[in-house]
Write a protein that holds these residues in place. Sequence first.
Motif, PDB file in Angstrom:
ATOM      1  N   THR A  22      62.941  42.637  -4.795  1.00 52.07           N
ATOM      2  CA  THR A  22      61.623  43.256  -4.245  1.00 52.07           C
ATOM      3  C   THR A  22      61.677  44.550  -5.022  1.00 52.07           C
ATOM      4  N   VAL A  24      58.454  47.639  -5.341  1.00 53.06           N
ATOM      5  CA  VAL A  24      57.800  48.788  -4.204  1.00 53.06           C
ATOM      6  C   VAL A  24      56.568  49.120  -6.015  1.00 53.06           C
ATOM      7  N   ARG A  48      59.553  40.265  -2.365  1.00 55.16           N
ATOM      8  CA  ARG A  48      58.961  40.712  -2.231  1.00 55.16           C
ATOM      9  C   ARG A  48      58.229  42.072  -2.482  1.00 55.16           C
ATOM     10  N   VAL A  50      56.293  45.501  -2.816  1.00 58.84           N
ATOM     11  CA  VAL A  50      54.843  46.085  -1.337  1.00 58.84           C
ATOM     12  C   VAL A  50      54.326  46.802  -2.471  1.00 58.84           C
ATOM     13  N   LEU A  91      58.681  53.281   4.700  1.00 62.77           N
ATOM     14  CA  LEU A  91      59.750  52.146   4.130  1.00 62.77           C
ATOM     15  C   LEU A  91      61.466  52.373   4.020  1.00 62.77           C
ATOM     16  N   GLU A  94      62.582  51.995   7.171  1.00 65.95           N
ATOM     17  CA  GLU A  94      62.687  51.116   7.309  1.00 65.95           C
ATOM     18  C   GLU A  94      63.893  50.549   6.728  1.00 65.95           C
ATOM     19  N   ILE A  96      64.233  49.574   4.101  1.00 64.77           N
ATOM     20  CA  ILE A  96      63.886  48.617   3.049  1.00 64.77           C
ATOM     21  C   ILE A  96      64.729  49.499   1.589  1.00 64.77           C
ATOM     22  N   ALA A  98      64.996  48.488  -2.523  1.00 61.99           N
ATOM     23  CA  ALA A  98      64.510  47.684  -3.371  1.00 61.99           C
ATOM     24  C   ALA A  98      65.145  47.950  -4.730  1.00 61.99           C
ATOM     25  N   LEU A 122      64.298  54.537  -2.270  1.00 60.88           N
ATOM     26  CA  LEU A 122      64.334  52.859  -2.114  1.00 60.88           C
ATOM     27  C   LEU A 122      64.493  52.146  -2.108  1.00 60.88           C
ATOM     28  N   ARG A 124      67.505  50.497  -5.243  1.00 57.66           N
ATOM     29  CA  ARG A 124      69.017  50.249  -5.081  1.00 57.66           C
ATOM     30  C   ARG A 124      70.078  51.525  -6.202  1.00 57.66           C
TER      31      ARG A 124
END
Length: 198
Positions: A22, A24, A48, A50, A91, A94, A96, A98, A122, A124
Motif C-alpha cells: 500500500t 500513498v 493499493r 492512492v 485517509l 478511514e 488506512i 500505508a 499513515l 506504518r
Amino acid sequence: MTLPDGDCDLLRDLLVAAGATTVVEIGLAYGSSALAIGEALAAQGTARHVIVDPFQDSAFSDAGWAALCEAGLDAIAELVREWSSIALPRLVSEGIVADAAFVDGSHRFHEVFVDLYFLRKLVRPGGLVVLDDQWAPSVSTAARYFERNLGWERVSDAFAGGSTRRAGDDPSADLVPRCVAYRMPEPSEPAFTDFRPF
C-alpha cells in the motif's frame, strides 16, 4: 515535472525490497513515479496505490492518469483529485495504513510540512517516506524537522547513483541527491520542551 528514469528504477527497487503493498503518492503530474510505484506494487500481488493530485486534470490534462490506465494499473490505483491537506486527514480517519509514501506535491514549506505530518500517521512504523526534490530548501527544511524532532531515519544509500542537483540551485552549493528516503520510527510524541531547532 517528471522523475527521471534512473530515479524511477531506484524508487521501484526500494519499494519491492520493502515489500510495500500500500503506497500513498502526493502529486501525479505526468505519471513517471506512479508507473514505477505501480510496477513495484504489481510485483507484490495484492496492492493499493492512492494518488493525491488536485491539478491532474487542470494542469496536466490527465496525462499521468491516462498513462497509468494504459499500463493497466488503474485496477490497483485510485486518484483523489483534492488538495493533500484535505485528502490525507480523511485517509487517516478511514484507518488506512500505508507501507510507503512518495511526496512530490507542492514545494511550499508549509504544505510539505503538512503532508509529512499526516504521512507520519499513515505510514506504518518501519515503512518509508520518500521525498522528491529535496534539493529545494523548503522541502529539505520541512523534512529536517521530522528527522531531528521525531526520529525519522534517513536511508542513506536508497538513491545512491540517482540524479543530483545543487542545493537551493546555488551554483556554489554541494550536489545532493534529488530524492531522499526516510524509515518511520515507532510513533511517539516528544514533550514540547524537547524541541530541537531545525
